[in-house]
Design a protein around this motif. Structure first.
Motif, mmCIF file in Angstrom:
data_model
loop_
_atom_site.group_PDB
_atom_site.id
_atom_site.type_symbol
_atom_site.label_atom_id
_atom_site.label_comp_id
_atom_site.label_asym_id
_atom_site.label_seq_id
_atom_site.Cartn_x
_atom_site.Cartn_y
_atom_site.Cartn_z
ATOM 1 N N ARG A 245 0.832 -1.207 0.000
ATOM 2 C CA ARG A 245 0.000 0.000 0.000
ATOM 3 C C ARG A 245 0.869 1.261 0.000
ATOM 4 N NH1 ARG A 245 -2.271 -0.643 4.507
ATOM 5 N NH2 ARG A 245 -3.985 -1.940 3.762
ATOM 6 N N GLU A 246 1.903 1.263 0.806
ATOM 7 C CA GLU A 246 2.797 2.417 0.879
ATOM 8 C C GLU A 246 3.493 2.670 -0.456
ATOM 9 O OE1 GLU A 246 6.764 3.906 3.384
ATOM 10 O OE2 GLU A 246 5.819 1.976 3.830
ATOM 11 N N ALA A 247 3.949 1.578 -1.094
ATOM 12 C CA ALA A 247 4.620 1.705 -2.392
ATOM 13 C C ALA A 247 3.664 2.233 -3.454
ATOM 14 C CB ALA A 247 5.197 0.357 -2.818
ATOM 15 N N GLN A 248 2.426 1.719 -3.466
ATOM 16 C CA GLN A 248 1.462 2.169 -4.466
ATOM 17 C C GLN A 248 1.092 3.635 -4.263
ATOM 18 O OE1 GLN A 248 -0.217 0.048 -7.220
ATOM 19 N NE2 GLN A 248 0.022 2.215 -7.703
ATOM 20 N N MET A 249 0.984 4.072 -3.013
ATOM 21 C CA MET A 249 0.669 5.474 -2.739
ATOM 22 C C MET A 249 1.789 6.392 -3.224
ATOM 23 S SD MET A 249 -1.065 5.182 1.069
ATOM 24 C CE MET A 249 -1.131 6.964 1.268
ATOM 25 N N GLU A 250 3.034 5.961 -3.051
ATOM 26 C CA GLU A 250 4.171 6.759 -3.509
ATOM 27 C C GLU A 250 4.206 6.819 -5.036
ATOM 28 O OE1 GLU A 250 7.385 9.263 -2.935
ATOM 29 O OE2 GLU A 250 5.963 8.455 -1.462
ATOM 30 N N ILE A 251 3.915 5.708 -5.668
ATOM 31 C CA ILE A 251 3.852 5.659 -7.134
ATOM 32 C C ILE A 251 2.755 6.590 -7.648
ATOM 33 C CG2 ILE A 251 3.133 4.167 -9.053
ATOM 34 C CD1 ILE A 251 4.685 1.893 -7.634
ATOM 35 N N ASN A 252 1.598 6.542 -7.000
ATOM 36 C CA ASN A 252 0.485 7.402 -7.410
ATOM 37 C C ASN A 252 0.826 8.876 -7.231
ATOM 38 O OD1 ASN A 252 -0.876 5.046 -7.918
ATOM 39 N ND2 ASN A 252 -2.190 5.161 -6.105
ATOM 40 N N LYS A 253 1.527 9.190 -6.148
ATOM 41 C CA LYS A 253 1.904 10.575 -5.875
ATOM 42 C C LYS A 253 2.823 11.112 -6.974
ATOM 43 C CE LYS A 253 2.935 11.327 -1.633
ATOM 44 N NZ LYS A 253 3.704 11.345 -0.353
ATOM 45 N N LYS A 254 3.689 10.244 -7.496
ATOM 46 C CA LYS A 254 4.621 10.641 -8.548
ATOM 47 C C LYS A 254 3.995 10.536 -9.944
ATOM 48 C CE LYS A 254 8.669 9.025 -5.930
ATOM 49 N NZ LYS A 254 9.373 10.311 -5.799
ATOM 50 N N LYS A 255 2.758 10.029 -10.020
ATOM 51 C CA LYS A 255 2.028 9.878 -11.287
ATOM 52 C C LYS A 255 2.827 9.071 -12.309
ATOM 53 C CE LYS A 255 -0.598 14.154 -10.654
ATOM 54 N NZ LYS A 255 -0.975 15.468 -11.205
ATOM 55 N N LEU A 256 3.294 7.910 -11.868
ATOM 56 C CA LEU A 256 4.135 7.068 -12.719
ATOM 57 C C LEU A 256 3.317 6.083 -13.568
ATOM 58 C CD1 LEU A 256 6.978 6.263 -10.163
ATOM 59 C CD2 LEU A 256 7.001 7.968 -11.999
ATOM 60 N N GLY A 257 2.044 5.939 -13.251
ATOM 61 C CA GLY A 257 1.208 5.033 -14.037
ATOM 62 C C GLY A 257 1.554 3.563 -13.873
ATOM 63 N N ILE A 258 2.049 3.188 -12.705
ATOM 64 C CA ILE A 258 2.406 1.796 -12.421
ATOM 65 C C ILE A 258 1.385 1.221 -11.445
ATOM 66 C CG2 ILE A 258 4.127 0.255 -11.394
ATOM 67 C CD1 ILE A 258 6.252 2.311 -12.256
ATOM 68 N N LYS A 259 0.941 0.005 -11.721
ATOM 69 C CA LYS A 259 0.014 -0.681 -10.822
ATOM 70 C C LYS A 259 0.714 -1.880 -10.189
ATOM 71 C CE LYS A 259 -4.484 0.477 -12.849
ATOM 72 N NZ LYS A 259 -5.731 -0.074 -13.430
ATOM 73 N N ILE A 260 0.554 -2.002 -8.884
ATOM 74 C CA ILE A 260 1.068 -3.156 -8.156
ATOM 75 C C ILE A 260 -0.096 -4.105 -7.897
ATOM 76 C CG2 ILE A 260 2.207 -3.986 -6.066
ATOM 77 C CD1 ILE A 260 3.486 -1.240 -5.767
ATOM 78 N N GLY A 261 0.078 -5.359 -8.258
ATOM 79 C CA GLY A 261 -0.953 -6.368 -8.010
ATOM 80 C C GLY A 261 -0.440 -7.442 -7.075
ATOM 81 N N SER A 262 -1.323 -7.979 -6.245
ATOM 82 C CA SER A 262 -0.962 -9.010 -5.278
ATOM 83 C C SER A 262 -1.883 -10.202 -5.451
ATOM 84 C CB SER A 262 -1.082 -8.450 -3.857
ATOM 85 O OG SER A 262 -0.859 -9.461 -2.901
ATOM 86 N N TYR A 263 -1.294 -11.407 -5.615
ATOM 87 C CA TYR A 263 -2.079 -12.596 -5.928
ATOM 88 C C TYR A 263 -1.629 -13.754 -5.038
ATOM 89 C CZ TYR A 263 -2.776 -9.549 -9.868
ATOM 90 O OH TYR A 263 -3.051 -8.456 -10.643
ATOM 91 N N PRO A 264 -2.440 -14.102 -4.035
ATOM 92 C CA PRO A 264 -2.040 -15.155 -3.102
ATOM 93 C C PRO A 264 -2.131 -16.544 -3.698
ATOM 94 C CG PRO A 264 -4.248 -14.412 -2.601
ATOM 95 C CD PRO A 264 -3.742 -13.517 -3.701
ATOM 96 N N LYS A 265 -1.293 -17.425 -3.203
ATOM 97 C CA LYS A 265 -1.378 -18.839 -3.559
ATOM 98 C C LYS A 265 -2.249 -19.515 -2.519
ATOM 99 C CE LYS A 265 1.424 -23.014 -4.248
ATOM 100 N NZ LYS A 265 2.790 -23.567 -4.291
ATOM 101 N N TRP A 266 -3.277 -20.171 -2.976
ATOM 102 C CA TRP A 266 -4.189 -20.832 -2.050
ATOM 103 C C TRP A 266 -3.569 -22.117 -1.520
ATOM 104 C CZ3 TRP A 266 -7.462 -25.382 -2.621
ATOM 105 C CH2 TRP A 266 -8.354 -25.547 -1.547
#
Length: 325
Positions: A245-266
């Motif tokens: 969450r912290e990394a995505q907020m920093e990316i958004n603040k810089k308007k870098l257009g990068i999305k971080i996705g998280s996908y758990p292994k069941w």
């Protein structure tokens, strides 16, 4: 025709009349998958998945996929809304010869268009093995091991009765099936997967950057493509959440257009296969979560992957291993 469809169709035409003069190539895409058989679970839809991969590889941003039944109003409502919002819209299904193939008619109604026989499509059908009712080939005796001529009857002519006006192209030399585009941005394709795949690849190569007018496989603008980097972690997703969450907020603040996705292994149990994985010498088999970084700036994507990887003690995951099994 419902009055709402008529008004929505006029609004779409006005919006697209200005859009077609834009200098920028199309970037956003939506798909409308049509068919009762998909909603009933009788068949699996593979066209949306195929389109998603091909759009990603060409820098086209697939924003929405919807599935609708073989219903005139549902098809019309869905397509007009998507056409108003996205640069490109692809439909799949409902353009065959039977009574429930109503996509051409529904889209014509939605955009206040006529339905007319398209002579170039009919000629192409005749060149691909169909024959007219008065053809002498129908009166010749059958030849063993050779297929009978296919009569170009009223049912088959429905497949050449298109919304008009429209843009028609034939992206595959070995197919008679037309790729029909109405309202400047709604392209109508068959639902049969091998037809959909063979027809859409040359078309999206052409429109993804409009480098030239050819249908070659390398004509799209590769400068606009997406880049994806992936890492794995043996931590659990809830433990990773604050860092991501912290990394995505920093990316958004810089308007870098990068999305971080998280996908758990069941993991079904702390025992059995899970226990075996956790004692494996292969660190990737111990992974609980796959984390992806997607954006158009390759340098920034790699940079943020490394930042997060260091914070969580993660490890590289090659692209071909991005799906946990």
């Amino acid at each position: 025709m419902p009055i709402t469809h008529h008004l929505t169709g006029i609004k779409s035409q006005l919006l697209l009349s200005s859009r077609k003069f834009a200098s920028k190539p199309p970037r956003t895409v939506a798909a409308c998958i049509i068919g009762d058989e998909i909603l009933s679970g009788r068949i699996d839809d593979t066209n949306a998945h195929f389109l998603a991969k091909e759009c990603f590889n060409r820098g086209l941003d697939l924003k929405k996929i919807i599935i609708v039944p073989d219903d005139m109003n549902d098809i019309g409502d869905a397509v007009t809304k998507l056409s108003n919002k996205y640069d490109l819209v692809f439909t799949s299904g409902g353009i065959g010869p039977t009574h429930d193939d109503i996509t051409y008619e529904a889209i014509a109604n939605a955009f206040d268009l006529k339905l007319e026989k398209h002579q170039p499509t009919i000629e192409r059908m005749l060149n691909h093995g169909f024959v007219r009712e008065d053809s002498i080939l129908l009166r010749l005796p059958e030849i063993p091991n050779k297929p009978k001529p296919r009569l170009l009857n009223a049912a088959r002519l429905r497949m050449a009765t298109l919304p008009t006006p429209c843009s028609v192209m034939f992206p595959c030399d070995n197919l008679w099936v037309p790729l029909v585009t109405v309202n400047n941005n709604v392209s109508i394709l068959p639902g049969v997967p091998h037809l959909f795949e063979n027809m859409i690849i040359p078309y999206i190569n052409k429109v993804a950057g409009k480098v030239n007018s050819n249908f070659g496989n390398d004509t799209y603008d590769k400068r606009a493509k997406f880049f994806r980097q992936m890492i794995g972690s043996n931590l659990f997703e809830a433990d990773l959440a604050p860092i991501l969450r912290e990394a995505q907020m920093e990316i958004n603040k810089k308007k870098l257009g990068i999305k971080i996705g998280s996908y758990p292994k069941w993991r079904p149990s702390p025992k059995d296969d899970d226990e075996k994985d956790m004692h494996s010498d292969n660190i990737q088999e111990k992974s609980n979560v796959l984390i992806t970084f997607v954006g158009r700036n390759e340098e920034e994507v790699k940079k943020w992957k490394e930042i997060v990887k260091e914070k969580i003690g993660g490890f590289e995951v090659p692209d071909e291993e991005s799906k946990f099994k």
